[in-house]
Design an enzyme around this catalytic site. Sequence first.
Site, PDB file in Angstrom:
ATOM      1  N   GLY A  13      35.647 -11.818  50.393  1.00  0.00           N
ATOM      2  CA  GLY A  13      36.857 -11.699  51.220  1.00  0.00           C
ATOM      3  C   GLY A  13      37.536 -13.040  51.406  1.00  0.00           C
ATOM      4  O   GLY A  13      38.145 -13.302  52.440  1.00  0.00           O
ATOM      5  N   GLY A  15      40.148 -16.126  49.403  1.00  0.00           N
ATOM      6  CA  GLY A  15      41.515 -16.079  48.881  1.00  0.00           C
ATOM      7  C   GLY A  15      41.666 -15.078  47.754  1.00  0.00           C
ATOM      8  O   GLY A  15      42.588 -14.246  47.753  1.00  0.00           O
ATOM      9  N   GLY A  51      44.185 -29.864  50.474  1.00  0.00           N
ATOM     10  CA  GLY A  51      45.332 -30.553  49.886  1.00  0.00           C
ATOM     11  C   GLY A  51      46.535 -29.711  49.543  1.00  0.00           C
ATOM     12  O   GLY A  51      47.671 -30.107  49.778  1.00  0.00           O
ATOM     13  N   PHE A 117      49.607 -34.684  42.932  1.00  0.00           N
ATOM     14  CA  PHE A 117      48.170 -34.444  42.826  1.00  0.00           C
ATOM     15  C   PHE A 117      47.683 -34.982  41.487  1.00  0.00           C
ATOM     16  O   PHE A 117      48.484 -35.187  40.566  1.00  0.00           O
ATOM     17  CB  PHE A 117      47.877 -32.936  42.941  1.00  0.00           C
ATOM     18  CG  PHE A 117      47.051 -32.578  44.156  1.00  0.00           C
ATOM     19  CD1 PHE A 117      47.544 -32.759  45.429  1.00  0.00           C
ATOM     20  CD2 PHE A 117      45.759 -32.048  44.017  1.00  0.00           C
ATOM     21  CE1 PHE A 117      46.784 -32.429  46.550  1.00  0.00           C
ATOM     22  CE2 PHE A 117      44.993 -31.715  45.129  1.00  0.00           C
ATOM     23  CZ  PHE A 117      45.496 -31.909  46.401  1.00  0.00           C
ATOM     24  N   ALA A 158      25.888  -8.297  49.379  1.00  0.00           N
ATOM     25  CA  ALA A 158      25.659  -7.519  48.151  1.00  0.00           C
ATOM     26  C   ALA A 158      24.390  -7.993  47.443  1.00  0.00           C
ATOM     27  O   ALA A 158      24.184  -9.200  47.264  1.00  0.00           O
ATOM     28  CB  ALA A 158      26.852  -7.666  47.215  1.00  0.00           C
ATOM     29  N   GLN A 231      32.689 -29.731  38.438  1.00  0.00           N
ATOM     30  CA  GLN A 231      33.553 -30.866  38.764  1.00  0.00           C
ATOM     31  C   GLN A 231      33.033 -31.687  39.932  1.00  0.00           C
ATOM     32  O   GLN A 231      32.732 -31.140  40.986  1.00  0.00           O
ATOM     33  CB  GLN A 231      34.941 -30.334  39.137  1.00  0.00           C
ATOM     34  CG  GLN A 231      35.913 -31.403  39.586  1.00  0.00           C
ATOM     35  CD  GLN A 231      37.324 -30.861  39.653  1.00  0.00           C
ATOM     36  OE1 GLN A 231      37.690 -30.185  40.615  1.00  0.00           O
ATOM     37  NE2 GLN A 231      38.124 -31.132  38.643  1.00  0.00           N
ATOM     38  N   HIS A 233      34.226 -34.361  42.633  1.00  0.00           N
ATOM     39  CA  HIS A 233      35.439 -34.871  43.267  1.00  0.00           C
ATOM     40  C   HIS A 233      35.157 -36.330  43.632  1.00  0.00           C
ATOM     41  O   HIS A 233      34.103 -36.624  44.182  1.00  0.00           O
ATOM     42  CB  HIS A 233      35.729 -34.040  44.524  1.00  0.00           C
ATOM     43  CG  HIS A 233      37.097 -34.236  45.090  1.00  0.00           C
ATOM     44  ND1 HIS A 233      37.531 -35.441  45.577  1.00  0.00           N
ATOM     45  CD2 HIS A 233      38.135 -33.373  45.244  1.00  0.00           C
ATOM     46  CE1 HIS A 233      38.781 -35.309  46.011  1.00  0.00           C
ATOM     47  NE2 HIS A 233      39.167 -34.072  45.810  1.00  0.00           N
ATOM     48  N   GLU A 246      42.300 -34.869  47.982  1.00  0.00           N
ATOM     49  CA  GLU A 246      43.073 -35.619  46.977  1.00  0.00           C
ATOM     50  C   GLU A 246      44.480 -35.934  47.485  1.00  0.00           C
ATOM     51  O   GLU A 246      45.140 -36.856  47.006  1.00  0.00           O
ATOM     52  CB  GLU A 246      43.149 -34.765  45.710  1.00  0.00           C
ATOM     53  CG  GLU A 246      43.707 -35.483  44.517  1.00  0.00           C
ATOM     54  CD  GLU A 246      43.312 -34.788  43.222  1.00  0.00           C
ATOM     55  OE1 GLU A 246      42.097 -34.605  42.999  1.00  0.00           O
ATOM     56  OE2 GLU A 246      44.199 -34.417  42.453  1.00  0.00           O
ATOM     57  N   HIS A 345      31.973 -30.479  43.536  1.00  0.00           N
ATOM     58  CA  HIS A 345      33.074 -29.823  44.250  1.00  0.00           C
ATOM     59  C   HIS A 345      33.397 -28.430  43.740  1.00  0.00           C
ATOM     60  O   HIS A 345      33.754 -27.543  44.519  1.00  0.00           O
ATOM     61  CB  HIS A 345      34.303 -30.720  44.109  1.00  0.00           C
ATOM     62  CG  HIS A 345      35.506 -30.267  44.875  1.00  0.00           C
ATOM     63  ND1 HIS A 345      35.481 -30.037  46.232  1.00  0.00           N
ATOM     64  CD2 HIS A 345      36.775 -30.017  44.483  1.00  0.00           C
ATOM     65  CE1 HIS A 345      36.687 -29.664  46.638  1.00  0.00           C
ATOM     66  NE2 HIS A 345      37.486 -29.630  45.597  1.00  0.00           N
ATOM     67  N   GLU A 369      37.058 -18.405  42.064  1.00  0.00           N
ATOM     68  CA  GLU A 369      36.118 -19.395  41.525  1.00  0.00           C
ATOM     69  C   GLU A 369      34.902 -18.752  40.867  1.00  0.00           C
ATOM     70  O   GLU A 369      34.275 -19.346  39.990  1.00  0.00           O
ATOM     71  CB  GLU A 369      35.691 -20.369  42.637  1.00  0.00           C
ATOM     72  CG  GLU A 369      35.015 -21.609  42.079  1.00  0.00           C
ATOM     73  CD  GLU A 369      34.729 -22.674  43.125  1.00  0.00           C
ATOM     74  OE1 GLU A 369      35.411 -22.714  44.168  1.00  0.00           O
ATOM     75  OE2 GLU A 369      33.809 -23.485  42.887  1.00  0.00           O
ATOM     76  N   ARG A 380      39.187 -28.826  35.959  1.00  0.00           N
ATOM     77  CA  ARG A 380      40.300 -28.229  36.703  1.00  0.00           C
ATOM     78  C   ARG A 380      41.172 -29.317  37.316  1.00  0.00           C
ATOM     79  O   ARG A 380      40.653 -30.318  37.808  1.00  0.00           O
ATOM     80  CB  ARG A 380      39.738 -27.368  37.823  1.00  0.00           C
ATOM     81  CG  ARG A 380      40.769 -26.949  38.838  1.00  0.00           C
ATOM     82  CD  ARG A 380      40.133 -26.152  39.959  1.00  0.00           C
ATOM     83  NE  ARG A 380      39.436 -26.976  40.917  1.00  0.00           N
ATOM     84  CZ  ARG A 380      39.884 -27.278  42.138  1.00  0.00           C
ATOM     85  NH1 ARG A 380      41.048 -26.821  42.554  1.00  0.00           N
ATOM     86  NH2 ARG A 380      39.170 -28.015  42.961  1.00  0.00           N
ATOM     87  N   GLY A 382      43.269 -30.529  40.461  1.00  0.00           N
ATOM     88  CA  GLY A 382      43.318 -30.222  41.881  1.00  0.00           C
ATOM     89  C   GLY A 382      44.573 -29.437  42.208  1.00  0.00           C
ATOM     90  O   GLY A 382      45.623 -29.670  41.612  1.00  0.00           O
ATOM     91  N   SER A 383      44.449 -28.495  43.119  1.00  0.00           N
ATOM     92  CA  SER A 383      45.513 -27.617  43.641  1.00  0.00           C
ATOM     93  C   SER A 383      45.847 -26.447  42.713  1.00  0.00           C
ATOM     94  O   SER A 383      46.627 -25.581  43.077  1.00  0.00           O
ATOM     95  CB  SER A 383      46.783 -28.369  44.061  1.00  0.00           C
ATOM     96  OG  SER A 383      47.546 -28.776  42.955  1.00  0.00           O
TER      97      SER A 383
END
Length: 568
Positions: A13, A15, A51, A117, A158, A231, A233, A246, A345, A369, A380, A382-383
């Site tokens: 649940g 984004g 960010g 960014f 789950a 990744q 950060h 960032e 990260h 993700e 990736r 950032g943002s």
Amino acid sequence: MNIPKHDVLLVGGGGAGLRAAIAAAEAYEGASIGVVSKVYPMRSHTVSAEGGTAAALRDDDSLDLHAYDTIKGSDFLADQDVVEKFVQDAVDEVIQLEHWGCPWSRDEDGRVSVRAFGGMSAKRTLYAADKTGFHMLHALFQTSLKYDAIQRYDEWFATSLLIDDGKVRGVTAINIRSGGVHAIAAKSVIICTGGAGKIFPFTTNAAIKTGDGMALAYRIGCPLKDLEFVQYHPTGLPGTGILMTEASRGEGGYMINSEGDRYLSEYVPGKMELGPRDILSRAFVHEMRAGRVFDGPYGNYVHLDLRHLGEKVIDEKLPFVRELTKNYVGIDPVYEPIPVRPVLHYCMGGVHTDIEGATPIPGLYAAGEAACVSMNGANRLGSNSLTECLVFGALSGRSAGQYALEQDYLDPYTIDRMAQDEQKRIETQFFGDGGKERVANIRDDLRSTMEQGVGIFRTDEELKATCETIRQLKERYQNVGLDDKSSVFNTELIAALELGYMLDVADGLAHSALQREESRGSHSRSDFEERDDEKFLQHSLAYQTDGDPRIEYLPVTLTRWEPEERKY
Ligand SMILES: Cc1cc2nc3c(=O)[nH]c(=O)nc-3n(C[C@H](O)[C@H](O)[C@H](O)COP(=O)(O)OP(=O)(O)OC[C@H]3O[C@@H](n4cnc5c(N)ncnc54)[C@H](O)[C@@H]3O)c2cc1C
């Protein structure tokens, strides 16, 4: 027999999950949507994103530029058709979110603000101060409440995907509050369970990020793609790993070594502090080896200096950074530089999906993700990932909804029997008297071997040692015993189940890294320092077997951008 059932069932649940739930609810009249989440949705990790979220909105920007930056950032491992779809839909999605009430920060003239960014060649990161994830998740959550079709299972955990006749037919889940394994029938299931950062010891990730959905898919034969790419950060607080967004560099912050130099001029002269994360994290290790870093109680660090931005800018654009540094390291960034070091990260890899979010298993979808739709490739930017949750959350919600239209539910008796089998499996494994191993010990050992073997730099020898350690840890896991045998809020049981997921994901990750004999993006092999497009312009696919994971490869989709040397 009273078994709940839904046309589309979300596991997650955050984004991606909430965006997918809304899209599925809108897919057709009368659709029924379930959202299972092990925490209350507003506590999903998305809430901590700071960010911002990327979309090419301004005149000095374009879809092609956003696509090129993303592909170059990915070290040419992103599927270019996916990236083209992403940059296109990104614009509509962020405007949609505005209409759902997300309070983007604004310029004087009323336009939505954008900030710089890393690795992006135009300002294209929309933000809501430095609490973007909180506001985005809130906008999605409050919108989801408007749909009667969406039913939530908050604090349900789950434990397995139900599969029959080769198709996914629902899940089993523990109601954490009352205990007991329940089945939820579904015509399609979307995995939106987020990343697996917690398999590493030092991470920005919330405690709940244990790779659950990746492992659930893996266990029913779905491959996990590009797992070796994780990744770091470059700016986490030593000790806690709390993220210094960032945006601090986007707003003009400097990275300074112990000799007082802006050392990134040596590594990314064209971009300096706005270089991509993989390169900045490696630069830190080089500085450390050269002895140009500070030494503190939590190891080496460098400085993130914001002082020249002044109090007004810091309070307006980076209030959360000031709050976090004051509370966690007793430093006010208006007057002092912030100690930072690289911190794990984000997982670029995850459940293998196509551009619509469908996995190779009928009825199973994934987004966010937890998924690997192949837009982030080997690194990736950032943002991009909040936007990824919106774009591919929406696409997977729609396609799972369409798929469900043509399916029936599995009969309740079979489903109920599956839930009883799952209950027995869990009781036998964890509630017997014999288990001498403790969850926390195995988890600690897993984290330290991951840092040693699959950290910022990797070698054949260390990777093999890590693969072997994980094999032993999986054996020890068979002897885990729990002290808490109760059913209500048994967090020890949840931790034990999460550890099983972490071990599976770590195993796939370490073997994928071992077999990729090249350096690309975040995967840096000291023994294979060059990128090898001839052999490895390919995605890895890890399949679970009774022994070591089997790794297969899938060519990258190129459309308009030929792979080139990645220089900044
Ligand atoms: C500190 C931090 C800052 C970040 N800042 C940015 C940023 O500024 N911009 C950007 O683009 N990206 C940022 N990211 C990355 C981005 O926030 C995440 O990649 C993204 O939010 C992931 O969203 P998600 O919906 O895929 O998963 P999550 O938000 O992690 O949600 C996962 C959901 O799955 C549920 N779940 C998991 N396992 C189970 C289970 N077994 N049973 C039931 N439910 C389960 C959880 O309850 C949760 O609801 C940041 C990440 C971190 C850690």
